[in-house]
Design a protein around this motif. Structure first.
Motif, PDB file in Angstrom:
ATOM      1  N   PRO A 112       6.650  -2.753  -2.764  1.00 45.53           N
ATOM      2  CA  PRO A 112       6.917  -4.036  -3.412  1.00 45.53           C
ATOM      3  C   PRO A 112       7.022  -5.168  -2.380  1.00 45.53           C
ATOM      4  CG  PRO A 112       8.461  -2.320  -4.143  1.00 45.53           C
ATOM      5  CD  PRO A 112       7.747  -1.800  -2.923  1.00 45.53           C
ATOM      6  N   HIS A 154       0.987  -5.229  -5.474  1.00 49.33           N
ATOM      7  CA  HIS A 154       1.784  -4.034  -5.194  1.00 49.33           C
ATOM      8  C   HIS A 154       0.884  -2.874  -4.761  1.00 49.33           C
ATOM      9  CE1 HIS A 154       5.826  -2.141  -6.256  1.00 49.33           C
ATOM     10  NE2 HIS A 154       5.121  -1.145  -5.760  1.00 49.33           N
ATOM     11  N   ARG A 157       7.090 -10.138  -6.679  1.00 49.66           N
ATOM     12  CA  ARG A 157       6.721  -8.799  -7.147  1.00 49.66           C
ATOM     13  C   ARG A 157       6.459  -8.755  -8.644  1.00 49.66           C
ATOM     14  NH1 ARG A 157      12.183  -5.136  -7.377  1.00 49.66           N
ATOM     15  NH2 ARG A 157      13.518  -6.627  -8.459  1.00 49.66           N
ATOM     16  N   ASN A 158       6.733  -9.877  -9.346  1.00 48.00           N
ATOM     17  CA  ASN A 158       6.491  -9.944 -10.787  1.00 48.00           C
ATOM     18  C   ASN A 158       5.372 -10.919 -11.146  1.00 48.00           C
ATOM     19  OD1 ASN A 158       9.800  -9.607 -10.554  1.00 48.00           O
ATOM     20  ND2 ASN A 158       8.849  -8.241 -12.026  1.00 48.00           N
ATOM     21  N   THR A 190       9.095  -0.657   1.431  1.00 46.92           N
ATOM     22  CA  THR A 190       8.184   0.486   1.499  1.00 46.92           C
ATOM     23  C   THR A 190       8.870   1.822   1.205  1.00 46.92           C
ATOM     24  OG1 THR A 190       6.955  -0.737   3.182  1.00 46.92           O
ATOM     25  CG2 THR A 190       6.471   1.620   2.951  1.00 46.92           C
ATOM     26  N   ILE A 219      -4.167  -1.237  -4.884  1.00 49.66           N
ATOM     27  CA  ILE A 219      -3.280  -2.389  -4.945  1.00 49.66           C
ATOM     28  C   ILE A 219      -3.413  -3.034  -6.318  1.00 49.66           C
ATOM     29  CG2 ILE A 219      -2.624  -4.570  -3.864  1.00 49.66           C
ATOM     30  CD1 ILE A 219      -5.044  -2.342  -1.999  1.00 49.66           C
ATOM     31  N   TYR A 220      -2.310  -3.188  -7.030  1.00 46.88           N
ATOM     32  CA  TYR A 220      -2.312  -3.845  -8.330  1.00 46.88           C
ATOM     33  C   TYR A 220      -2.294  -5.359  -8.144  1.00 46.88           C
ATOM     34  CZ  TYR A 220      -1.375   0.293 -11.265  1.00 46.88           C
ATOM     35  OH  TYR A 220      -1.475   1.475 -11.947  1.00 46.88           O
ATOM     36  N   VAL A 275       0.289   0.670  -4.702  1.00 46.60           N
ATOM     37  CA  VAL A 275       0.837   1.785  -5.486  1.00 46.60           C
ATOM     38  C   VAL A 275       0.366   3.139  -4.972  1.00 46.60           C
ATOM     39  CG1 VAL A 275       1.132   0.394  -7.568  1.00 46.60           C
ATOM     40  CG2 VAL A 275      -1.026   1.620  -7.208  1.00 46.60           C
ATOM     41  N   ALA A 323       9.439  -4.924 -12.599  1.00 50.53           N
ATOM     42  CA  ALA A 323       8.996  -4.568 -11.249  1.00 50.53           C
ATOM     43  C   ALA A 323       8.723  -3.077 -11.140  1.00 50.53           C
ATOM     44  CB  ALA A 323      10.048  -4.988 -10.233  1.00 50.53           C
ATOM     45  N   GLY A 383       2.072  -8.212  -8.691  1.00 53.84           N
ATOM     46  CA  GLY A 383       2.915  -8.127  -7.506  1.00 53.84           C
ATOM     47  C   GLY A 383       2.171  -7.871  -6.215  1.00 53.84           C
TER      48      GLY A 383
END
Length: 283
Positions: A59, A28, A85-86, A154, A22-23, A30, A53, A26
């Motif tokens: 996201p 996110h 998400r940003n 997703t 997970i980043y 990945v 994004a 966001g």
């Protein structure tokens, strides 16, 4: 095993061999690996440096879905799918770290100054051997009503989009067909195959479970709670080749099954909480 922080985010690993990355950007997801296979599609052309994004993975869409509405002003000025998400999220807590599963919680930062609402936005990711659970928690911390939309966009990895079948959307369920300029249609309850571009938002799906048969002896169950709607999207080559950050033939390798609350705006009274849960299970 367990939880490992990196400069970009957090990697979690279970003793069974499953993993997720997970980043902070966001919050996110990945990567999700189960059974020795990557279960999420990521475009090789996606920017991963925070400049835009991320294309693929999961996201987080909030506080709007799709293009911004014409009003009120603070929503009209937002970019597509909102700002969550940003944003740069932070790891807030390791909720559980056991051999059978790991659960961590991320917190979103404050909204842009132009978005005058007070809320708490948390994201809980729970990993076990064959399952990934992602929970959106939103608390209205303002003294006035707070309206929003939210969705998990997703991208499920599949061998070949032409061979999949999507099932368990109840007969009679209304959906907005974006390919047909937003026309409202009733589902016939039949399995969905992808032989042309598909972009449908199913409203208030009674089953709250969707099955994806990947045509290769495996697939996914997508279960959702709190989230009432679900988007099914694959652009196929017809539309996909026009997406700048989509790798060549990338559309052949995924289907988007996206639980959310998007047919209208969800309204929270002061102090009220919303919980939207997605549970992905490898079949």
């Amino acid at each position: 095993m367990g939880v490992t922080e990196t400069d970009k985010g957090v990697i979690i690993n279970t003793e069974s061999g499953s993993s997720a990355e997970i980043y902070y950007y966001g919050a996110h997801v990945v990567s999700w690996k189960s059974g020795g296979k990557e279960r999420l599609f990521m475009s090789s052309k996606s920017a991963l440096d925070g400049s835009k994004a991320i294309r693929g993975g999961i996201p987080v869409v909030f506080p709007i879905f799709g293009p911004p509405p014409t009003s009120p002003p603070e929503y009209a000025s937002l970019s597509q799918h909102g700002f969550a998400r940003n944003q740069i999220w932070k790891l807030d807590k390791i909720i559980m770290d056991r051999p059978e599963g790991i659960s961590i919680r991320f917190l979103a930062p404050s909204p842009p100054e132009s978005f005058q609402h007070k809320y708490k936005l948390a994201y809980v990711i729970t990993l076990s051997e064959h399952q990934l659970c992602t929970d959106i928690h939103i608390i209205n911390e303002d003294e006035k009503e707070f309206k929003f939309q939210t969705l998990l966009h997703t991208y499920l990895a599949i061998p070949d989009y032409k061979k999949i079948k999507i099932s368990n959307i109840n007969k009679g369920t209304t959906y907005k067909d974006k390919i047909l300029d937003g026309k409202l249609v009733q589902s016939d309850g039949e399995d969905i195959i992808i032989d042309k571009p598909i972009d449908r938002v199913y409203h208030k799906v009674p089953s709250q479970e969707i099955f994806v048969d990947d045509g290769a002896g495996s697939g996914y169950k997508v279960r959702f709670r709190g989230f009432e709607d679900v988007t099914v999207w694959n652009p196929t080559e017809e539309v996909g080749k026009g997406i700048a950050d989509m790798e060549d033939k990338g559309w052949e390798k995924y289907v988007c099954i996206e639980p959310g609350y998007v047919r209208e705006f969800k309204s929270l009274a002061p102090g009220e909480e919303f919980l939207g849960q997605q549970v992905l299970t490898v079949l």
